[in-house]
Every structure is written in structure tokens, then in C-alpha cells.
Design an enzyme around this catalytic site. Structure first.
Site, PDB file in Angstrom:
ATOM      1  N   SER A  22       0.852  -1.111   0.197  1.00 47.79           N
ATOM      2  CA  SER A  22       0.076  -0.016   0.073  1.00 47.79           C
ATOM      3  C   SER A  22       0.884   1.387   0.164  1.00 47.79           C
ATOM      4  O   SER A  22       0.384   2.519   0.218  1.00 47.79           O
ATOM      5  CB  SER A  22      -0.967   0.064   1.079  1.00 47.79           C
ATOM      6  N   ASN A 109      -2.335  -2.783  13.135  1.00 45.86           N
ATOM      7  CA  ASN A 109      -3.741  -2.336  13.179  1.00 45.86           C
ATOM      8  C   ASN A 109      -4.052  -1.512  13.930  1.00 45.86           C
ATOM      9  O   ASN A 109      -5.133  -0.516  13.485  1.00 45.86           O
ATOM     10  CB  ASN A 109      -4.522  -4.004  13.853  1.00 45.86           C
ATOM     11  N   THR A 154     -40.217  25.781 -11.118  1.00 46.53           N
ATOM     12  CA  THR A 154     -40.543  24.455 -10.821  1.00 46.53           C
ATOM     13  C   THR A 154     -40.464  23.698 -11.842  1.00 46.53           C
ATOM     14  O   THR A 154     -40.974  24.178 -13.108  1.00 46.53           O
ATOM     15  CB  THR A 154     -41.690  24.241  -9.905  1.00 46.53           C
ATOM     16  N   LYS A 282     -17.565  30.134 -28.814  1.00 44.31           N
ATOM     17  CA  LYS A 282     -17.801  29.292 -27.755  1.00 44.31           C
ATOM     18  C   LYS A 282     -17.058  29.907 -26.456  1.00 44.31           C
ATOM     19  O   LYS A 282     -15.875  30.291 -26.368  1.00 44.31           O
ATOM     20  CB  LYS A 282     -17.386  27.903 -27.611  1.00 44.31           C
ATOM     21  N   ASN A 284     -17.133  28.184 -22.860  1.00 44.13           N
ATOM     22  CA  ASN A 284     -17.830  26.674 -22.149  1.00 44.13           C
ATOM     23  C   ASN A 284     -17.550  26.952 -20.568  1.00 44.13           C
ATOM     24  O   ASN A 284     -16.533  27.081 -20.146  1.00 44.13           O
ATOM     25  CB  ASN A 284     -17.178  25.344 -22.532  1.00 44.13           C
ATOM     26  N   GLU A 289     -18.941  22.247 -15.076  1.00 45.10           N
ATOM     27  CA  GLU A 289     -19.237  20.791 -15.492  1.00 45.10           C
ATOM     28  C   GLU A 289     -18.530  19.727 -14.923  1.00 45.10           C
ATOM     29  O   GLU A 289     -19.024  18.888 -14.658  1.00 45.10           O
ATOM     30  CB  GLU A 289     -19.028  20.660 -17.178  1.00 45.10           C
ATOM     31  N   TYR A 316      -9.520  -6.917  12.296  1.00 48.68           N
ATOM     32  CA  TYR A 316      -8.960  -6.412  11.150  1.00 48.68           C
ATOM     33  C   TYR A 316      -8.702  -7.368  10.060  1.00 48.68           C
ATOM     34  O   TYR A 316      -8.535  -8.598  10.333  1.00 48.68           O
ATOM     35  CB  TYR A 316      -7.474  -5.897  11.364  1.00 48.68           C
ATOM     36  N   GLN A 321      -7.320  -2.209   3.751  1.00 45.91           N
ATOM     37  CA  GLN A 321      -6.397  -1.427   3.160  1.00 45.91           C
ATOM     38  C   GLN A 321      -7.048  -0.714   1.926  1.00 45.91           C
ATOM     39  O   GLN A 321      -6.511   0.326   1.598  1.00 45.91           O
ATOM     40  CB  GLN A 321      -5.320  -2.235   2.727  1.00 45.91           C
ATOM     41  N   LYS A 324      -8.322   3.382   1.894  1.00 44.12           N
ATOM     42  CA  LYS A 324      -7.373   4.719   1.768  1.00 44.12           C
ATOM     43  C   LYS A 324      -7.389   5.472   0.380  1.00 44.12           C
ATOM     44  O   LYS A 324      -7.781   6.557   0.479  1.00 44.12           O
ATOM     45  CB  LYS A 324      -5.847   4.462   2.173  1.00 44.12           C
TER      46      LYS A 324
HETATM   47  N1  ARG Z   1      -1.269  -1.538   5.017  1.00 48.51           N
HETATM   48  C1  ARG Z   1      -2.409  -1.970   6.288  1.00 48.51           C
HETATM   49  C2  ARG Z   1      -3.675  -1.175   5.917  1.00 48.51           C
HETATM   50  O1  ARG Z   1      -3.616  -0.293   5.111  1.00 48.51           O
HETATM   51  C3  ARG Z   1      -1.738  -1.677   7.412  1.00 48.51           C
HETATM   52  C4  ARG Z   1      -2.221  -2.552   8.714  1.00 48.51           C
HETATM   53  C5  ARG Z   1      -1.702  -3.832   8.204  1.00 48.51           C
HETATM   54  N2  ARG Z   1      -1.840  -4.825   9.061  1.00 48.51           N
HETATM   55  C6  ARG Z   1      -1.495  -6.018   9.100  1.00 48.51           C
HETATM   56  N3  ARG Z   1      -1.961  -6.830   9.882  1.00 48.51           N
HETATM   57  N4  ARG Z   1      -1.396  -6.260   7.660  1.00 48.51           N
HETATM   58  O2  ARG Z   1      -4.561  -1.631   6.339  1.00 48.51           O
END
Ligand code: ARG
Length: 461
Positions: A22, A109, A154, A282, A284, A289, A316, A321, A324
Site C-alpha cells: 500500500s 492494526n 419548478t 464558444k 464553455n 461541468e 482487522y 487497506q 485509503k
Molecule cells: N497497510 C495496512 C492497511 O492499510 C496496514 C495494516 C496492516 N496490518 C496487517 N495486519 N497486515 O490496512
């Protein structure tokens, strides 16, 4: 290979490492991760879990890593998976084995939950500031065009005349509800999850209240399993953002209509419009938009996260992940939309002549003529029928109401008198003198209230 292989002897396959990493997006949490880690190190020292000297070394190491990242000198390695591992590995590289003590009484976590909450709190506060600025822009535009009349619609058909300021203040109300929603969302985001560990809590004598104070949280989480698996605050932000984008998109749609040659109610500053590559005439409204267009992606991210979360058992799961990228994109989209939209509102010009003319066109005073008859003793339903027939007649003759003679009026009802000519766009607007109505007196009051709301919030800062 990174040092989190644990019981796994084999190095992860390169593709698998890439698939699961990630770092390409969660690097954005580096500040929050470092701030969280510094507070954690301080707490560990205060509780005697590590020594003061060790904490000092760790904290100085973390601070210098922050600088490395800020200056673009930090090398993110995909095999280090995420921002938490990247910073910890670099810390150990810099300060040696003592760096390995930082992760005592913590898990990624609860660490990622903390980072994301810190990020969300910051995002909410930036969003609220921008929403206030937007309200300010609406108030200024309304104030600068206080006497401007326009048709209210309306079904997108001219319905009754209104003040432009009244129309604009409708959006002020929508944004006020958005502000309330984000403020409310902040309450549930403002909860400190450290101490939850991997899922069950930690075995060390840590001070969670101290962590909350250090990190500016007003509460600590009450259930470790919930705390590491709760992403409600992200969903809530995205839901509030979706509603807010819906409001912005509706205003964008009106701006697009109003700036068309057909309406010609406003003129956009050239900075917020573009020309066409082949049609020289034009101008625009691309910015508006795209406000409308980008609303779609914000809804999409909300749906994506709801679906991601719906099947997850406690606690968890790696699926989380996926929260995000959508969240970052939502925050970026909403903030940049607000920013550019505020400037667009601040620079647009109202063509009061055209809105005024449009308000005088057609049979927009039909409701007022019915009300006129009602005030002379007619039942409303009958009055409505009479004026309906009057409209058909006037249309056939190609005449506006004001050009009908009193005799013509009287053919439809003996109740019509000379004073029927006093029914005008202005009288129609002034007559709606009720809280929430478009009469100048009411709009003046609403503007004063709006100014006070915006002014107070600026004074608060
Ligand atoms: N990169 C992970 C996430 O965004 C962080 C937590 C990872 N925890 C684990 N037990 N692999 O969720």
C-alpha cells in the site's frame, strides 16, 4: 525481504508483494504515522516500558525521517509494504536495535487506525474551513445583488418571481447542513484507538489517556476489537462529502444553465471557462461541468467502501487497506472542488437586466392573480380556474397580463378592478413576507443571520 515475515520462511513472490503493498498511496500518512509514533515513544518512556534515553533516540530518529520524506530524500521500497513498515525499517537502519523497541505494545492494526483518524480529523477541519468560505462567497454575491429579481422555477418552468439573493441563500442552507454533518462526523472520528493492539488489547501497562492528550483526541476507544476494525468515520466522511457534492453539483448545473446563451443570467470570469478548439464563439463552463462530473466519483468511493466493509468478520482484515485510496481521492476532490468553486462564485457577474426581464416574461404572476381574487372573496380553487382561462385567452391574443384591458379582465370575473394592475413582479415578491419567503424584508433578515453565522465562525478561529 522485510522483517515481518514472522513464521513465513519463503520470501513473498514479487507480484504478491506488489499486489499487497500500500506504500504507493499510504505514504501520505507519513506525518500522522510519525506524530503517532512520537507520542507512543513518549508514553512508553513515561510508563517505564522503555528508558527516557531510548525514547529520545527514537524520537530524534523519527523527526529526521520526517525531514527526509519532506525533502524527497526518503527511498520508499515496495518490499516494505506500507508506510508503517517503511518508517520503522528506516528508524532501525538509522538508530540501530533500539529502534525496534518502538513497536512495543502496538500493532499495525491500531497504528493504521490511529493514522487514518489523524488524517480524517485534519481533512474535516480543512473541509469545514472551505465550507465557511463558500458560504461567505454566497453571502457576498447575494449582498452585492440584493435587489436583483429573477424567475423562480419548478420543473424548470418559470413559476413565481423571486429575489436572486433568496435563491443563493437556499445554497447557504444546504452548506449549513453539510457543515453540521462534518461537525458531527468529527465527534466519532475524534477517538484514540492505540492500546487496542492487534485486536485484543496489549499486555503492557500503557497510558491511553496520556496518548489521547498528546495526540489531541477527546476520547479513547472502548473496545479493542471495534477500534481496529471500525472505518465508520471514513464512510461518514464520504457520505457527508457525497451529499455536499450533490449540493455543489446542483449549483454547478444552475451555473451552466444560467451562463448559456438561452438564459444569459450570469457571466463567468474567463478564468473559469474555456474556448472550443473549433468553434470560436464558444465560452464553455468547464469548471462547473467538472464539479458536476466529479460528483460521480465521490459517490463511487462511498459505495466501494460500503461494499468492502459489509462482509468483514471482526477484527482487522486486509480488505480494509482498500479504504485509503478512495478516502484520499474523496478528500482531494471535495477540497479542490470547493476551492475552485469559491473563486468561480466570487468572480461571476450577474446580468440583472436579463434576470429582471425573464421575471417579467410569460404569465409568472398567475398565482398572484389567483391570490388577488381570493382576497376579493373568491374561493381559491375557483380563482385558480378563472386565472387558468385568463392565461389561455391572453396567450391566444399574444398579450401579457399588463396589456389586458379591465374589460377583458372582467369577462373572466367581476371581481377584477383597477387595482389588478398593481399586481407586479415587485408586489408579488414583497407579498411573500413570511419567515422563509422571498420578500425583501425576509431576505434582508436571512442575509443578516447568514452574515452572523459566517462572521462568528471566522471570529472563532
Ligand atoms: N497497510 C495496512 C492497511 O492499510 C496496514 C495494516 C496492516 N496490518 C496487517 N495486519 N497486515 O490496512
Amino acid at each position: 525481504m522485510s522483517h515481518i515475515r514472522g513464521r513465513l520462511g519463503k520470501a513473498a513472490d514479487k507480484l504478491v508483494a506488489e499486489y499487497t503493498a500500500s506504500i504507493s498511496f499510504d505514504w501520505r500518512l507519513y506525518c500522522h504515522d510519525i506524530i503517532g509514533s512520537i507520542a507512543h515513544a513518549r508514553m512508553l518512556a513515561k510508563q517505564g516500558i522503555i528508558s527516557e534515553e531510548e525514547a529520545e533516540i527514537i524520537i530524534r530518529g523519527l523527526e529526521s525521517i520526517g525531514e527526509e520524506i519532506e525533502q524527497g530524500k526518503f527511498k520508499f521500497k515496495p518490499e516494505l509494504e506500507d508506510i508503517h513498515m517503511s518508517i520503522e525499517a528506516r528508524l532501525i537502519e538509522k538508530v540501530g536495535e533500539v529502534g525496534g523497541k518502538l513497536h512495543t505494545a502496538r500493532s499495525r492494526n491500531d497504528q493504521v487506525a490511529l493514522d487514518l483518524r489523524l488524517f480524517a480529523k485534519e481533512a474535516i477541519s480543512k473541509t469545514l474551513t472551505k465550507l465557511r468560505e463558500f458560504q461567505q462567497a454566497l453571502v457576498s454575491l447575494a449582498e452585492a445583488n440584493k435587489d436583483v429579481v429573477m424567475p423562480g422555477y419548478t420543473h424548470l418552468q418559470p413559476a413565481q418571481p423571486v429575489l436572486l439573493a433568496h435563491h443563493l441563500l437556499a445554497y447557504f442552507e444546504m452548506l449549513q447542513r453539510d457543515i453540521d454533518r462534518f461537525t458531527d462526523c468529527l465527534k466519532r472520528t475524534d477517538v484514540m484507538p492505540l492500546g487496542s493492539g492487534a485486536l485484543a488489547g496489549v499486555t503492557y501497562n500503557i497510558d491511553r489517556e496520556f496518548l489521547a492528550r498528546e495526540l489531541g483526541f477527546s476520547q479513547i476507544s472502548q473496545n479493542s476489537m471495534d477500534a481496529v476494525s471500525d472505518r465508520d468515520f471514513v464512510v461518514e466522511y464520504e457520505a457527508a462529502a457525497s451529499l455536499c457534492m450533490m449540493h455543489l453539483s446542483r449549483l454547478a448545473e444552475e451555473i451552466i444553465l444560467w451562463s448559456s446563451a438561452e438564459f444569459d443570467f450570469i457571466e463567468l470570469d474567463e478564468a473559469y471557462a474555456t474556448g472550443s478548439s473549433i468553434m470560436p464563439q464558444k465560452k464553455n463552463p468547464d469548471v462547473a461541468e467538472l464539479v458536476r462530473g466529479k460528483t460521480g466519483r465521490v459517490y463511487g468511493k462511498l459505495m466501494a467502501l460500503l461494499v468492502t466493509m459489509k462482509g468483514l468478520p471482526l477484527a482487522y482484515n486486509r480488505d480494509m487497506q482498500e479504504d485509503k485510496e478512495g478516502f484520499f481521492n474523496t478528500v482531494d476532490t471535495l477540497l479542490s472542488t470547493l476551492e475552485v468553486f469559491i473563486d468561480m462564485v466570487n468572480t461571476l457577474r450577474v446580468r440583472a437586466e436579463n434576470t429582471g426581464q425573464a421575471a417579467n416574461r410569460g404569465y409568472i404572476l398567475a398565482t398572484d392573480l389567483s391570490d388577488y381574487l381570493v382576497k376579493k372573496g373568491e374561493a381559491f380553487r375557483t380563482a385558480h380556474d378563472i386565472v387558468g382561462r385568463l392565461v389561455s385567452y391572453a396567450m391566444e391574443k399574444g398579450k401579457s397580463f399588463s396589456r389586458l384591458s379591465l374589460d377583458e379582465y372582467k369577462k373572466f370575473s367581476p371581481r377584477f378592478e383597477d387595482d389588478v394592475y398593481l399586481v407586479t413582479v415587485e408586489s408579488s415578491i414583497a407579498a411573500r413576507d413570511i419567515v422563509g419567503g422571498t420578500a425583501p424584508r425576509q431576505v434582508e433578515r436571512a442575509l443578516a443571520t447568514a452574515k452572523k453565522i459566517v462572521g462568528d465562525s471566522i471570529a472563532e478561529k
